[in-house]
Design a protein around this motif. Structure first.
Motif, PDB file in Angstrom:
ATOM      1  N   ILE A   1       1.113  -1.215  -0.265  1.00  0.00           N
ATOM      2  CA  ILE A   1       0.261   0.253  -0.131  1.00  0.00           C
ATOM      3  C   ILE A   1       0.684   1.345  -0.096  1.00  0.00           C
ATOM      4  CG2 ILE A   1      -1.713   1.878   1.200  1.00  0.00           C
ATOM      5  CD1 ILE A   1      -2.892  -1.249   2.447  1.00  0.00           C
ATOM      6  N   ARG A   2       0.970   2.553  -0.338  1.00  0.00           N
ATOM      7  CA  ARG A   2       1.927   3.849  -0.754  1.00  0.00           C
ATOM      8  C   ARG A   2       1.119   4.111   0.505  1.00  0.00           C
ATOM      9  NH1 ARG A   2       2.331   7.049  -4.446  1.00  0.00           N
ATOM     10  NH2 ARG A   2       2.974   8.756  -3.946  1.00  0.00           N
ATOM     11  N   SER A   3       2.818   4.105   0.904  1.00  0.00           N
ATOM     12  CA  SER A   3       3.033   4.548   2.718  1.00  0.00           C
ATOM     13  C   SER A   3       3.648   6.053   1.828  1.00  0.00           C
ATOM     14  CB  SER A   3       4.000   3.167   2.869  1.00  0.00           C
ATOM     15  OG  SER A   3       2.714   2.690   2.904  1.00  0.00           O
ATOM     16  N   LYS A   4       3.795   6.922   2.906  1.00  0.00           N
ATOM     17  CA  LYS A   4       4.583   8.288   3.290  1.00  0.00           C
ATOM     18  C   LYS A   4       6.017   7.687   3.178  1.00  0.00           C
ATOM     19  CE  LYS A   4       0.948  10.743   5.299  1.00  0.00           C
ATOM     20  NZ  LYS A   4       1.067  11.224   6.448  1.00  0.00           N
TER      21      LYS A   4
ATOM     22  N   ALA B   1       1.805  12.921  -9.673  1.00  0.00           N
ATOM     23  CA  ALA B   1       1.766  11.304  -9.698  1.00  0.00           C
ATOM     24  C   ALA B   1       0.344  10.869  -9.049  1.00  0.00           C
ATOM     25  CB  ALA B   1       3.135  10.961  -9.868  1.00  0.00           C
ATOM     26  N   SER B   2      -0.672  10.175  -8.792  1.00  0.00           N
ATOM     27  CA  SER B   2      -1.215   9.720  -8.102  1.00  0.00           C
ATOM     28  C   SER B   2      -2.739  11.051  -7.443  1.00  0.00           C
ATOM     29  CB  SER B   2      -0.524   9.032  -5.965  1.00  0.00           C
ATOM     30  OG  SER B   2       0.170   7.614  -7.406  1.00  0.00           O
ATOM     31  N   HIS B   3      -2.502  11.622  -7.587  1.00  0.00           N
ATOM     32  CA  HIS B   3      -3.303  12.817  -7.074  1.00  0.00           C
ATOM     33  C   HIS B   3      -5.209  12.042  -7.849  1.00  0.00           C
ATOM     34  CE1 HIS B   3      -0.453  16.401  -6.671  1.00  0.00           C
ATOM     35  NE2 HIS B   3       0.098  15.454  -6.612  1.00  0.00           N
ATOM     36  N   GLN B   4      -4.942  11.461  -8.556  1.00  0.00           N
ATOM     37  CA  GLN B   4      -6.792  11.386  -8.591  1.00  0.00           C
ATOM     38  C   GLN B   4      -7.255  10.043  -8.342  1.00  0.00           C
ATOM     39  OE1 GLN B   4      -3.719   9.629  -9.685  1.00  0.00           O
ATOM     40  NE2 GLN B   4      -4.018   7.667 -10.744  1.00  0.00           N
ATOM     41  N   LEU B   5      -6.126   9.356  -7.162  1.00  0.00           N
ATOM     42  CA  LEU B   5      -6.494   8.602  -6.507  1.00  0.00           C
ATOM     43  C   LEU B   5      -7.663   7.956  -5.447  1.00  0.00           C
ATOM     44  CD1 LEU B   5      -3.240   6.456  -5.766  1.00  0.00           C
ATOM     45  CD2 LEU B   5      -4.781   5.790  -7.041  1.00  0.00           C
ATOM     46  N   ARG B   6      -7.388   9.633  -4.638  1.00  0.00           N
ATOM     47  CA  ARG B   6      -8.746   9.554  -3.170  1.00  0.00           C
ATOM     48  C   ARG B   6      -9.818  10.447  -4.268  1.00  0.00           C
ATOM     49  NH1 ARG B   6      -6.579  12.480   1.398  1.00  0.00           N
ATOM     50  NH2 ARG B   6      -5.859  10.565   2.329  1.00  0.00           N
TER      51      ARG B   6
END
Length: 426
Positions: A168-171, A333-338
Protein backbone atom coordinates in the motif's frame (compact mmCIF):
# COMPACT_ATOMS: atom_id res chain seq x y z
CA UNK A 1 30.03 12.59 4.97
CA UNK A 2 30.48 15.15 2.20
CA UNK A 3 29.17 18.64 2.81
CA UNK A 4 25.71 19.35 1.40
CA UNK A 5 25.82 22.26 -1.02
CA UNK A 6 23.11 24.93 -0.73
CA UNK A 7 21.43 26.62 -3.68
CA UNK A 8 18.35 28.81 -3.32
CA UNK A 9 17.27 28.14 -6.91
CA UNK A 10 17.40 24.35 -6.70
CA UNK A 11 16.78 23.30 -3.10
CA UNK A 12 12.96 23.33 -3.13
CA UNK A 13 10.26 22.47 -5.64
CA UNK A 14 8.81 25.96 -5.19
CA UNK A 15 12.10 27.57 -6.19
CA UNK A 16 12.53 25.24 -9.16
CA UNK A 17 8.99 26.01 -10.35
CA UNK A 18 10.05 29.64 -10.84
CA UNK A 19 12.90 28.70 -13.19
CA UNK A 20 12.41 29.17 -16.90
CA UNK A 21 12.40 26.14 -19.15
CA UNK A 22 15.53 25.90 -21.28
CA UNK A 23 17.60 23.32 -23.08
CA UNK A 24 20.66 23.67 -20.83
CA UNK A 25 20.35 22.38 -17.25
CA UNK A 26 20.82 24.70 -14.28
CA UNK A 27 24.16 23.56 -12.84
CA UNK A 28 25.67 23.89 -9.36
CA UNK A 29 29.29 22.99 -8.61
CA UNK A 30 29.63 20.25 -5.99
CA UNK A 31 33.42 19.94 -6.16
CA UNK A 32 36.11 20.33 -8.83
CA UNK A 33 35.15 18.28 -11.86
CA UNK A 34 31.62 17.51 -10.66
CA UNK A 35 28.47 19.54 -11.17
CA UNK A 36 24.85 18.75 -10.29
CA UNK A 37 22.29 20.01 -12.76
CA UNK A 38 18.52 20.40 -12.91
CA UNK A 39 16.90 20.06 -16.32
CA UNK A 40 13.56 21.93 -16.47
CA UNK A 41 11.15 20.20 -18.86
CA UNK A 42 7.97 21.46 -20.51
CA UNK A 43 5.73 18.85 -18.89
CA UNK A 44 6.06 16.84 -15.73
CA UNK A 45 8.86 16.72 -13.20
CA UNK A 46 12.38 17.86 -14.01
CA UNK A 47 15.46 15.65 -14.04
CA UNK A 48 18.63 15.70 -11.96
CA UNK A 49 21.79 15.28 -14.05
CA UNK A 50 25.47 15.00 -13.19
CA UNK A 51 28.21 16.62 -15.27
CA UNK A 52 31.63 14.95 -14.99
CA UNK A 53 34.88 16.50 -16.21
CA UNK A 54 36.76 13.87 -18.24
CA UNK A 55 39.76 15.96 -19.33
CA UNK A 56 40.77 18.12 -22.29
CA UNK A 57 37.97 20.59 -21.57
CA UNK A 58 35.38 17.86 -22.10
CA UNK A 59 32.42 16.96 -19.91
CA UNK A 60 30.04 14.01 -19.87
CA UNK A 61 26.46 14.47 -18.67
CA UNK A 62 24.32 11.62 -17.32
CA UNK A 63 20.77 11.56 -15.99
CA UNK A 64 20.53 10.60 -12.31
CA UNK A 65 16.81 10.51 -11.47
CA UNK A 66 13.55 12.45 -11.43
CA UNK A 67 13.35 15.53 -9.21
CA UNK A 68 10.80 15.73 -6.39
CA UNK A 69 8.84 18.47 -8.17
CA UNK A 70 5.46 16.81 -7.64
CA UNK A 71 5.95 13.58 -5.70
CA UNK A 72 7.81 13.09 -2.44
CA UNK A 73 11.40 11.89 -2.73
CA UNK A 74 11.86 8.16 -2.18
CA UNK A 75 15.66 8.07 -2.43
CA UNK A 76 15.54 5.76 -5.44
CA UNK A 77 13.51 6.94 -8.42
CA UNK A 78 12.66 10.41 -7.12
CA UNK A 79 15.38 12.46 -5.43
CA UNK A 80 15.52 15.65 -3.41
CA UNK A 81 18.30 18.19 -4.00
CA UNK A 82 20.33 16.69 -1.14
CA UNK A 83 19.78 13.10 -2.34
CA UNK A 84 20.75 14.09 -5.90
CA UNK A 85 24.07 15.41 -4.56
CA UNK A 86 24.74 12.08 -2.86
CA UNK A 87 23.88 10.18 -6.05
CA UNK A 88 26.16 12.43 -8.14
CA UNK A 89 29.09 11.85 -5.78
CA UNK A 90 28.48 8.07 -5.80
CA UNK A 91 28.60 8.09 -9.58
CA UNK A 92 31.82 10.13 -9.55
CA UNK A 93 33.46 7.49 -7.33
CA UNK A 94 32.17 4.63 -9.49
CA UNK A 95 33.49 6.28 -12.64
CA UNK A 96 36.88 6.86 -11.01
CA UNK A 97 37.11 3.22 -9.93
CA UNK A 98 36.15 2.02 -13.39
CA UNK A 99 38.74 4.29 -15.01
CA UNK A 100 41.43 2.92 -12.67
CA UNK A 101 40.46 -0.65 -13.49
CA UNK A 102 39.20 -1.24 -9.97
CA UNK A 103 36.22 -3.53 -10.35
CA UNK A 104 34.31 -5.97 -8.18
CA UNK A 105 32.14 -8.95 -9.09
CA UNK A 106 28.93 -7.91 -10.83
CA UNK A 107 25.94 -8.23 -8.53
CA UNK A 108 22.28 -8.40 -9.49
CA UNK A 109 21.89 -4.87 -8.14
CA UNK A 110 24.77 -3.65 -10.33
CA UNK A 111 23.11 -5.16 -13.40
CA UNK A 112 19.75 -3.64 -12.49
CA UNK A 113 21.22 -0.18 -11.86
CA UNK A 114 22.94 -0.20 -15.25
CA UNK A 115 19.72 -1.30 -16.92
CA UNK A 116 17.69 1.40 -15.14
CA UNK A 117 20.15 4.06 -16.26
CA UNK A 118 19.69 2.80 -19.81
CA UNK A 119 15.88 3.05 -19.47
CA UNK A 120 16.06 6.58 -18.10
CA UNK A 121 18.31 7.69 -20.93
CA UNK A 122 16.68 5.85 -23.83
CA UNK A 123 13.07 5.21 -22.87
CA UNK A 124 10.31 7.38 -21.46
CA UNK A 125 11.08 6.31 -17.91
CA UNK A 126 12.45 3.48 -15.81
CA UNK A 127 10.19 4.41 -12.89
CA UNK A 128 8.08 1.22 -12.84
CA UNK A 129 11.12 -1.02 -13.27
CA UNK A 130 12.96 0.89 -10.54
CA UNK A 131 10.12 0.42 -8.05
CA UNK A 132 9.91 -3.30 -8.87
CA UNK A 133 13.65 -3.68 -8.39
CA UNK A 134 13.57 -1.84 -5.07
CA UNK A 135 10.56 -3.72 -3.70
CA UNK A 136 10.92 -7.24 -5.07
CA UNK A 137 14.42 -7.89 -6.42
CA UNK A 138 16.99 -6.11 -4.27
CA UNK A 139 15.84 -7.53 -0.89
CA UNK A 140 16.35 -11.15 -1.98
CA UNK A 141 18.80 -11.04 -4.89
CA UNK A 142 20.44 -7.61 -4.89
CA UNK A 143 23.75 -8.63 -3.32
CA UNK A 144 23.99 -11.98 -5.14
CA UNK A 145 26.74 -12.15 -7.76
CA UNK A 146 25.28 -12.70 -11.21
CA UNK A 147 27.76 -15.48 -11.93
CA UNK A 148 26.51 -17.26 -8.79
CA UNK A 149 22.86 -17.26 -9.86
CA UNK A 150 21.29 -20.65 -10.41
CA UNK A 151 18.02 -21.65 -11.99
CA UNK A 152 16.79 -23.18 -8.74
CA UNK A 153 17.57 -20.00 -6.78
CA UNK A 154 15.65 -17.88 -9.29
CA UNK A 155 12.73 -20.30 -9.43
CA UNK A 156 12.41 -20.19 -5.64
CA UNK A 157 12.52 -16.38 -5.73
CA UNK A 158 9.78 -16.33 -8.37
CA UNK A 159 7.64 -18.85 -6.46
CA UNK A 160 7.88 -16.72 -3.31
CA UNK A 161 6.80 -13.46 -4.97
CA UNK A 162 3.04 -14.24 -5.15
CA UNK A 163 3.10 -15.09 -1.44
CA UNK A 164 3.95 -11.49 -0.60
CA UNK A 165 0.96 -9.24 0.16
CA UNK A 166 0.38 -6.23 -2.08
CA UNK A 167 2.10 -3.04 -0.94
CA UNK A 168 0.00 0.00 0.00
CA UNK A 169 1.33 3.45 -0.88
CA UNK A 170 3.11 4.71 2.24
CA UNK A 171 4.74 8.02 3.08
CA UNK A 172 8.47 8.32 2.49
CA UNK A 173 10.34 7.12 5.56
CA UNK A 174 7.25 5.53 7.11
CA UNK A 175 6.83 1.82 7.69
CA UNK A 176 5.63 0.01 4.59
CA UNK A 177 1.97 -1.03 4.80
CA UNK A 178 0.41 -4.05 3.07
CA UNK A 179 -3.02 -5.21 1.98
CA UNK A 180 -4.51 -8.39 3.34
CA UNK A 181 -3.45 -11.37 1.25
CA UNK A 182 -6.48 -12.51 -0.79
CA UNK A 183 -6.92 -16.23 -1.34
CA UNK A 184 -9.54 -16.18 -4.11
CA UNK A 185 -8.54 -17.22 -7.62
CA UNK A 186 -8.53 -13.66 -9.01
CA UNK A 187 -6.22 -12.42 -6.23
CA UNK A 188 -3.82 -15.29 -6.89
CA UNK A 189 -3.89 -14.58 -10.62
CA UNK A 190 -3.07 -10.91 -10.08
CA UNK A 191 -0.15 -11.69 -7.78
CA UNK A 192 1.30 -14.20 -10.25
CA UNK A 193 0.86 -11.74 -13.10
CA UNK A 194 2.73 -9.12 -11.06
CA UNK A 195 5.49 -11.66 -10.39
CA UNK A 196 5.80 -12.31 -14.14
CA UNK A 197 6.24 -8.61 -14.87
CA UNK A 198 8.94 -8.38 -12.21
CA UNK A 199 10.67 -11.42 -13.71
CA UNK A 200 10.62 -9.64 -17.08
CA UNK A 201 12.46 -6.66 -15.57
CA UNK A 202 15.08 -8.91 -13.95
CA UNK A 203 15.67 -10.92 -17.13
CA UNK A 204 15.98 -7.75 -19.21
CA UNK A 205 18.68 -6.40 -16.89
CA UNK A 206 20.59 -9.68 -16.76
CA UNK A 207 20.36 -10.16 -20.54
CA UNK A 208 21.76 -6.67 -21.09
CA UNK A 209 24.72 -7.48 -18.83
CA UNK A 210 25.25 -10.79 -20.66
CA UNK A 211 25.15 -9.15 -24.10
CA UNK A 212 27.71 -6.61 -22.88
CA UNK A 213 30.08 -9.46 -22.04
CA UNK A 214 29.93 -8.91 -18.27
CA UNK A 215 28.48 -12.39 -17.62
CA UNK A 216 29.72 -15.68 -19.03
CA UNK A 217 26.30 -17.35 -19.53
CA UNK A 218 22.59 -16.59 -19.52
CA UNK A 219 21.55 -20.19 -18.86
CA UNK A 220 20.50 -19.67 -15.22
CA UNK A 221 17.67 -17.25 -15.96
CA UNK A 222 16.91 -18.42 -19.50
CA UNK A 223 15.55 -21.66 -18.04
CA UNK A 224 13.19 -19.90 -15.59
CA UNK A 225 9.61 -20.07 -16.89
CA UNK A 226 6.97 -17.48 -15.90
CA UNK A 227 3.62 -18.45 -14.40
CA UNK A 228 1.21 -19.63 -17.08
CA UNK A 229 -2.35 -18.46 -17.82
CA UNK A 230 -2.25 -15.45 -15.50
CA UNK A 231 -2.58 -12.55 -17.94
CA UNK A 232 -6.20 -13.01 -18.98
CA UNK A 233 -7.52 -10.31 -16.69
CA UNK A 234 -11.24 -9.60 -16.60
CA UNK A 235 -11.45 -6.01 -17.77
CA UNK A 236 -13.61 -3.87 -15.47
CA UNK A 237 -15.51 -1.16 -17.29
CA UNK A 238 -18.52 1.04 -16.62
CA UNK A 239 -21.85 1.00 -18.37
CA UNK A 240 -23.06 4.28 -19.82
CA UNK A 241 -25.43 4.67 -16.86
CA UNK A 242 -22.61 4.06 -14.36
CA UNK A 243 -20.34 6.49 -16.21
CA UNK A 244 -22.99 9.23 -15.94
CA UNK A 245 -23.35 8.57 -12.21
CA UNK A 246 -19.59 8.78 -11.76
CA UNK A 247 -19.40 12.09 -13.63
CA UNK A 248 -22.19 13.59 -11.55
CA UNK A 249 -20.64 12.36 -8.29
CA UNK A 250 -17.15 13.75 -8.98
CA UNK A 251 -15.95 17.09 -7.63
CA UNK A 252 -16.06 19.82 -10.33
CA UNK A 253 -12.31 19.99 -11.06
CA UNK A 254 -11.98 16.20 -11.04
CA UNK A 255 -15.22 15.84 -13.03
CA UNK A 256 -13.54 17.50 -16.03
CA UNK A 257 -10.67 15.03 -15.81
CA UNK A 258 -13.11 12.09 -15.66
CA UNK A 259 -14.98 13.39 -18.70
CA UNK A 260 -11.71 13.85 -20.55
CA UNK A 261 -10.79 10.22 -19.88
CA UNK A 262 -14.19 8.89 -20.92
CA UNK A 263 -14.16 10.92 -24.14
CA UNK A 264 -10.63 9.93 -25.19
CA UNK A 265 -9.53 6.68 -23.56
CA UNK A 266 -6.28 8.46 -22.72
CA UNK A 267 -4.14 7.51 -19.74
CA UNK A 268 -4.07 9.68 -16.62
CA UNK A 269 -0.50 10.81 -17.27
CA UNK A 270 -1.36 11.76 -20.85
CA UNK A 271 -4.38 13.80 -19.75
CA UNK A 272 -2.66 15.81 -17.03
CA UNK A 273 0.19 16.65 -19.43
CA UNK A 274 -2.17 18.19 -22.00
CA UNK A 275 -2.10 21.89 -22.87
CA UNK A 276 -5.11 23.82 -24.13
CA UNK A 277 -3.49 24.04 -27.57
CA UNK A 278 -3.44 20.23 -27.83
CA UNK A 279 -7.16 20.35 -28.68
CA UNK A 280 -7.72 21.00 -32.38
CA UNK A 281 -11.32 22.11 -32.92
CA UNK A 282 -10.96 22.02 -36.73
CA UNK A 283 -10.09 18.31 -36.86
CA UNK A 284 -11.85 17.35 -33.63
CA UNK A 285 -8.73 15.71 -32.20
CA UNK A 286 -6.57 15.73 -29.09
CA UNK A 287 -2.82 15.64 -29.66
CA UNK A 288 -0.84 13.40 -27.33
CA UNK A 289 2.71 14.63 -27.72
CA UNK A 290 4.35 11.76 -25.90
CA UNK A 291 2.68 8.57 -24.82
CA UNK A 292 3.77 5.55 -22.79
CA UNK A 293 5.47 4.19 -25.91
CA UNK A 294 7.21 7.51 -26.45
CA UNK A 295 5.38 8.10 -29.74
CA UNK A 296 2.95 10.98 -30.40
CA UNK A 297 -0.58 10.34 -31.65
CA UNK A 298 -3.85 12.13 -32.32
CA UNK A 299 -7.02 10.93 -30.62
CA UNK A 300 -10.12 11.35 -32.74
CA UNK A 301 -13.11 12.64 -30.77
CA UNK A 302 -16.82 12.11 -31.24
CA UNK A 303 -18.98 15.19 -31.77
CA UNK A 304 -19.86 14.99 -28.08
CA UNK A 305 -16.19 14.77 -27.12
CA UNK A 306 -15.22 17.69 -29.35
CA UNK A 307 -18.04 19.78 -27.85
CA UNK A 308 -16.86 18.96 -24.32
CA UNK A 309 -13.27 20.04 -25.02
CA UNK A 310 -14.45 23.15 -26.85
CA UNK A 311 -16.42 24.23 -23.77
CA UNK A 312 -13.58 23.28 -21.45
CA UNK A 313 -10.90 25.37 -23.21
CA UNK A 314 -13.06 28.34 -24.22
CA UNK A 315 -11.28 31.64 -23.56
CA UNK A 316 -8.12 30.04 -22.13
CA UNK A 317 -4.52 30.59 -23.23
CA UNK A 318 -3.04 27.92 -25.48
CA UNK A 319 -0.07 27.27 -23.20
CA UNK A 320 -2.26 26.73 -20.12
CA UNK A 321 -2.63 23.24 -18.67
CA UNK A 322 -5.76 21.54 -20.01
CA UNK A 323 -6.80 20.16 -16.61
CA UNK A 324 -6.09 21.98 -13.35
CA UNK A 325 -7.31 21.69 -9.80
CA UNK A 326 -9.80 24.16 -8.35
CA UNK A 327 -6.85 25.64 -6.41
CA UNK A 328 -5.06 26.33 -9.70
CA UNK A 329 -2.44 23.64 -9.10
CA UNK A 330 -1.59 20.86 -11.53
CA UNK A 331 -2.54 17.21 -11.18
CA UNK A 332 0.48 15.17 -10.15
CA UNK A 333 1.31 11.49 -9.78
CA UNK A 334 -1.33 9.61 -7.75
CA UNK A 335 -3.38 12.77 -7.15
CA UNK A 336 -6.32 11.01 -8.81
CA UNK A 337 -6.57 8.17 -6.29
CA UNK A 338 -8.56 9.81 -3.51
CA UNK A 339 -11.01 11.82 -5.67
CA UNK A 340 -11.64 8.71 -7.79
CA UNK A 341 -12.44 6.67 -4.69
CA UNK A 342 -14.75 9.42 -3.42
CA UNK A 343 -16.55 9.65 -6.77
CA UNK A 344 -17.08 5.87 -6.87
CA UNK A 345 -18.46 5.88 -3.35
CA UNK A 346 -20.76 8.88 -3.91
CA UNK A 347 -21.85 7.58 -7.31
CA UNK A 348 -22.59 4.08 -5.95
CA UNK A 349 -20.13 2.40 -8.32
CA UNK A 350 -19.85 -1.16 -7.02
CA UNK A 351 -17.30 -2.61 -7.21
CA UNK A 352 -15.27 0.59 -7.32
CA UNK A 353 -13.11 1.26 -10.35
CA UNK A 354 -9.71 2.91 -10.69
CA UNK A 355 -9.00 5.84 -13.00
CA UNK A 356 -7.37 3.53 -15.55
CA UNK A 357 -10.73 1.75 -15.74
CA UNK A 358 -12.05 4.81 -17.59
CA UNK A 359 -9.66 3.96 -20.43
CA UNK A 360 -11.05 0.40 -20.39
CA UNK A 361 -14.57 1.86 -20.40
CA UNK A 362 -13.94 3.92 -23.53
CA UNK A 363 -12.38 0.96 -25.34
CA UNK A 364 -14.99 -1.59 -24.21
CA UNK A 365 -17.97 0.53 -25.19
CA UNK A 366 -16.35 1.50 -28.50
CA UNK A 367 -15.73 -2.15 -29.39
CA UNK A 368 -19.27 -3.21 -28.37
CA UNK A 369 -20.66 -0.42 -30.56
CA UNK A 370 -18.90 -1.93 -33.57
CA UNK A 371 -15.75 0.22 -33.84
CA UNK A 372 -13.09 -1.82 -35.70
CA UNK A 373 -10.35 -3.11 -33.44
CA UNK A 374 -7.60 -1.41 -35.45
CA UNK A 375 -9.33 1.95 -35.04
CA UNK A 376 -9.64 1.41 -31.28
CA UNK A 377 -5.97 0.39 -31.12
CA UNK A 378 -4.84 3.53 -32.95
CA UNK A 379 -6.82 5.84 -30.67
CA UNK A 380 -5.41 4.07 -27.60
CA UNK A 381 -1.86 4.36 -28.92
CA UNK A 382 -1.13 0.68 -29.63
CA UNK A 383 1.04 -0.25 -32.60
CA UNK A 384 -1.26 -3.13 -33.57
CA UNK A 385 -4.43 -4.88 -32.41
CA UNK A 386 -2.86 -7.56 -30.20
CA UNK A 387 -3.56 -5.83 -26.89
CA UNK A 388 -7.03 -4.77 -28.00
CA UNK A 389 -7.88 -8.30 -29.13
CA UNK A 390 -6.57 -9.71 -25.86
CA UNK A 391 -8.64 -7.42 -23.62
CA UNK A 392 -11.64 -6.42 -25.71
CA UNK A 393 -11.92 -8.86 -28.64
CA UNK A 394 -14.60 -10.92 -26.86
CA UNK A 395 -16.79 -7.81 -26.66
CA UNK A 396 -16.93 -7.36 -30.42
CA UNK A 397 -19.86 -9.48 -31.69
CA UNK A 398 -19.15 -8.75 -35.34
CA UNK A 399 -15.44 -9.52 -34.90
CA UNK A 400 -16.10 -12.89 -33.26
CA UNK A 401 -18.95 -13.77 -35.60
CA UNK A 402 -16.93 -12.92 -38.72
CA UNK A 403 -13.96 -14.94 -37.49
CA UNK A 404 -16.10 -18.01 -36.77
CA UNK A 405 -17.92 -17.80 -40.08
CA UNK A 406 -14.65 -17.46 -41.94
CA UNK A 407 -12.62 -20.13 -40.18
CA UNK A 408 -14.88 -22.73 -38.53
CA UNK A 409 -14.95 -26.17 -40.23
CA UNK A 410 -17.65 -27.11 -42.73
CA UNK A 411 -18.83 -30.66 -43.44
CA UNK A 412 -20.94 -30.26 -46.56
CA UNK A 413 -24.69 -30.71 -46.99
CA UNK A 414 -26.09 -33.58 -44.95
CA UNK A 415 -29.35 -35.36 -45.65
CA UNK A 416 -31.90 -36.03 -42.93
CA UNK A 417 -32.72 -39.44 -44.53
CA UNK A 418 -30.07 -41.35 -42.66
CA UNK A 419 -30.84 -44.83 -41.42
CA UNK A 420 -29.25 -45.88 -38.13
CA UNK A 421 -26.57 -48.52 -38.15
CA UNK A 422 -27.60 -51.94 -36.79
CA UNK A 423 -25.22 -54.52 -35.50
CA UNK A 424 -25.43 -57.85 -37.37
CA UNK A 425 -26.80 -60.84 -35.47
CA UNK A 426 -24.40 -63.53 -34.43
Amino acid sequence: MARTVRDANLETRTARARLEQRGKPYFRTLEPGLHLGYRKVAKGAGKWVARHYVGERTYEVETLATADDFSDADGVAILSFRQAQERARERMVQRAHAAAGKTSPLTVKDALEAYLEFLDANRKSGLDARHRAQAFIYPSLGEVEVEALTTSKLEKWLADLPKMPARIRSKAGAEQRYRKLGEDDESKRRRRSTANRTLTVLKAALNRAWRAGKVSSDAAWRRVEPFENVDAARVRYLTVVEAKRLINAAEPDFRALVQGALQTGARYGELVALKVSDFNPDSGTIGIRRSKSGKPRHIVLTDEGAAFFARHVAGRAGDASMFVKSSGGTWGASHQLRPMADACRNGRITPAIGFHGLRHTWASLAVMNGTPLMVVARNLGHADTRMVEKHYGHLAPSYVADAIRAGAPRFGAMSDNVEPLHSSGG
